[in-house]
Design an enzyme around this catalytic site. Sequence first.
Site, PDB file in Angstrom:
ATOM      1  N   GLU A 115       1.100  12.056  17.731  1.00 48.16           N
ATOM      2  CA  GLU A 115       0.623  13.759  17.591  1.00 48.16           C
ATOM      3  C   GLU A 115      -0.705  13.748  16.664  1.00 48.16           C
ATOM      4  O   GLU A 115      -1.542  14.027  17.204  1.00 48.16           O
ATOM      5  CB  GLU A 115       1.782  14.512  17.046  1.00 48.16           C
ATOM      6  CG  GLU A 115       2.893  14.707  17.969  1.00 48.16           C
ATOM      7  CD  GLU A 115       3.952  13.571  17.974  1.00 48.16           C
ATOM      8  OE1 GLU A 115       4.590  13.423  19.043  1.00 48.16           O
ATOM      9  OE2 GLU A 115       3.613  12.742  16.932  1.00 48.16           O
TER      10      GLU A 115
ATOM     11  N   THR B  82       1.071   9.357  13.244  1.00 45.13           N
ATOM     12  CA  THR B  82       2.044   9.294  14.465  1.00 45.13           C
ATOM     13  C   THR B  82       0.936   9.731  15.969  1.00 45.13           C
ATOM     14  O   THR B  82      -0.176   9.969  15.614  1.00 45.13           O
ATOM     15  CB  THR B  82       2.875  10.493  14.415  1.00 45.13           C
ATOM     16  OG1 THR B  82       1.964  11.875  14.328  1.00 45.13           O
ATOM     17  CG2 THR B  82       3.901  10.920  13.066  1.00 45.13           C
TER      18      THR B  82
ATOM     19  N   THR C  11      -9.711   1.816   9.236  1.00 39.40           N
ATOM     20  CA  THR C  11      -9.966   0.550   9.439  1.00 39.40           C
ATOM     21  C   THR C  11      -8.865  -0.426  10.058  1.00 39.40           C
ATOM     22  O   THR C  11      -9.087  -1.451  10.721  1.00 39.40           O
ATOM     23  CB  THR C  11     -10.220  -0.149   8.110  1.00 39.40           C
ATOM     24  OG1 THR C  11     -11.163   0.617   7.351  1.00 39.40           O
ATOM     25  CG2 THR C  11     -10.510  -1.573   7.947  1.00 39.40           C
TER      26      THR C  11
ATOM     27  N   PHE D 240       0.991  -1.319  -0.128  1.00 38.34           N
ATOM     28  CA  PHE D 240       0.155  -0.028   0.056  1.00 38.34           C
ATOM     29  C   PHE D 240       0.876   1.378   0.033  1.00 38.34           C
ATOM     30  O   PHE D 240       1.678   1.515   0.797  1.00 38.34           O
ATOM     31  CB  PHE D 240      -0.894  -0.031   1.181  1.00 38.34           C
ATOM     32  CG  PHE D 240      -1.840   1.284   1.373  1.00 38.34           C
ATOM     33  CD1 PHE D 240      -3.049   1.437   0.316  1.00 38.34           C
ATOM     34  CD2 PHE D 240      -1.870   1.806   2.287  1.00 38.34           C
ATOM     35  CE1 PHE D 240      -3.501   2.523   0.218  1.00 38.34           C
ATOM     36  CE2 PHE D 240      -2.724   3.328   2.434  1.00 38.34           C
ATOM     37  CZ  PHE D 240      -3.470   3.485   1.388  1.00 38.34           C
TER      38      PHE D 240
ATOM     39  N   GLU E  77       1.460   5.018  10.312  1.00 36.12           N
ATOM     40  CA  GLU E  77       0.071   4.759  10.009  1.00 36.12           C
ATOM     41  C   GLU E  77      -0.546   5.770  11.282  1.00 36.12           C
ATOM     42  O   GLU E  77      -1.584   5.536  11.698  1.00 36.12           O
ATOM     43  CB  GLU E  77      -0.343   3.474  10.325  1.00 36.12           C
ATOM     44  CG  GLU E  77       0.023   2.442   9.140  1.00 36.12           C
ATOM     45  CD  GLU E  77      -0.909   1.233   9.256  1.00 36.12           C
ATOM     46  OE1 GLU E  77      -2.147   1.522   9.191  1.00 36.12           O
ATOM     47  OE2 GLU E  77      -0.375   0.111   8.827  1.00 36.12           O
TER      48      GLU E  77
ATOM     49  N   THR F  52       5.897  -0.311   2.690  1.00 37.84           N
ATOM     50  CA  THR F  52       6.141  -1.703   3.114  1.00 37.84           C
ATOM     51  C   THR F  52       5.857  -2.664   1.940  1.00 37.84           C
ATOM     52  O   THR F  52       4.788  -2.613   1.200  1.00 37.84           O
ATOM     53  CB  THR F  52       5.043  -2.262   4.406  1.00 37.84           C
ATOM     54  OG1 THR F  52       5.417  -1.140   5.435  1.00 37.84           O
ATOM     55  CG2 THR F  52       5.307  -3.625   4.468  1.00 37.84           C
TER      56      THR F  52
ATOM     57  N   LEU G 206      17.061  -5.307  32.898  1.00 32.53           N
ATOM     58  CA  LEU G 206      18.033  -6.326  32.540  1.00 32.53           C
ATOM     59  C   LEU G 206      19.403  -5.617  32.818  1.00 32.53           C
ATOM     60  O   LEU G 206      20.409  -6.304  33.008  1.00 32.53           O
ATOM     61  CB  LEU G 206      17.867  -6.734  31.185  1.00 32.53           C
ATOM     62  CG  LEU G 206      17.090  -8.243  30.960  1.00 32.53           C
ATOM     63  CD1 LEU G 206      15.886  -7.965  31.044  1.00 32.53           C
ATOM     64  CD2 LEU G 206      17.460  -8.619  29.743  1.00 32.53           C
TER      65      LEU G 206
END
Length: 402
Positions: A386, A384, A259, A127, A382, A162, A357
């Site tokens: 903000e 931020t 969505t 996308f 997708e 991506t 740790l």
Amino acid sequence: MGGFCPELSDDVAEVRDWVHEFARDVIRPAGAEWDEREETPWPVIQEAAKIGLYSLDFFATQWFEESGLALPVAFEEIFWGDAGIGLSIVGTGLAAAALSSNGTPEQMGEWLPQMFGTENDVKLGAFCASEPDAGSDIGSIRTRAVYSGGDWVLNGVKTWATNGGIANVHVVVASVEPSLGTRGQATFVIPPGTPGLSMGQKFRKHGIRASHTAEVVLDNVRIPGSCLLGGKDKLDARLARVRNGERAGEQGAMRTFETTRPSVAAMAVGIARAGFEYARDYAREREQFGRKIGENQAIAFLLADMATRVDMARLLTWRAAWMARKGKQFEQAEGSMSKLVAGETAVWVTEQAIQILGGAGYTREHPVERFHRDAKIYTIFEGTSEIQRLIIGRAVTGLQVR
């Protein structure tokens, strides 16, 4: 219609356990290797395809499950295994969601199967919305689509995609009438092998390194008119309403993000849970000054806060997913709430895991440093943190917050 109940059906619980087993036995053991390689983990995707986890049937079945919880539950388990590999497995889902949200039944029937391929011939979808000068500002998209002789011709550069450039099918948001801003945009499918589409820069990232992220260059990409999602008649009618000052409905890219927000939140929950569980188990075993470090209030209280925040993020995510499935409006921006809280929880929890740790957590001998690197993107992509707060602020005040 009944209210939200955070109890999983037997079928969803069975899928959760099945996915967890794959995440535990296949994904997690491969996480460090593919993080170092910064390459798409094709062998792991192939294994996921063989068992039906990476398939159109799996995604569709979970998407339409009655409670709406199946997909976020599965995503949490996958990303508990490893976020980079996880995004390589589920990244096609964003393109599939864009197609499903904007396309006709005929378009879905043609292109969705081509995004996934088969267990013996795995394919990917991508996308493409963000651009170098238009990340969260979807209204500033410059990629242009021009109608010419029954075809559409696209020109522009997409970034942060991506699977960009290596996908079989690309779903691209472009401006048809720039003067109308987001209301003048449309979404297109670019078929495999279309001339003019190429991969630009591949990004080397702070985290989720096993997931391929790159620019997509569109140079006079000519596609048939049938590749406009929803069809030209629908687009023309929407543009006419906008020109007349009427409401045009939700813009395609924003509809896609809204969505998928609960699913993205579920990914972050998986990372947060992984960090918490690793730190908890370490605190049970690690001894300092003659006792387990988990017996110290400073550690136990921190683990208590970590566990509480993970559960809080999960419940917000499940509520949003349930609302979306039941067709309830996000009147208080519940989708954005889930993504905001889950993303920031993942960053905070994994940072505390490193702290528990100590010096060991800062090294690659333990996975918590990778969990922390992987978590950070969930406050950025997708939408931020903000942007999520802006959306929530507008919803709760009823004002045009800027």
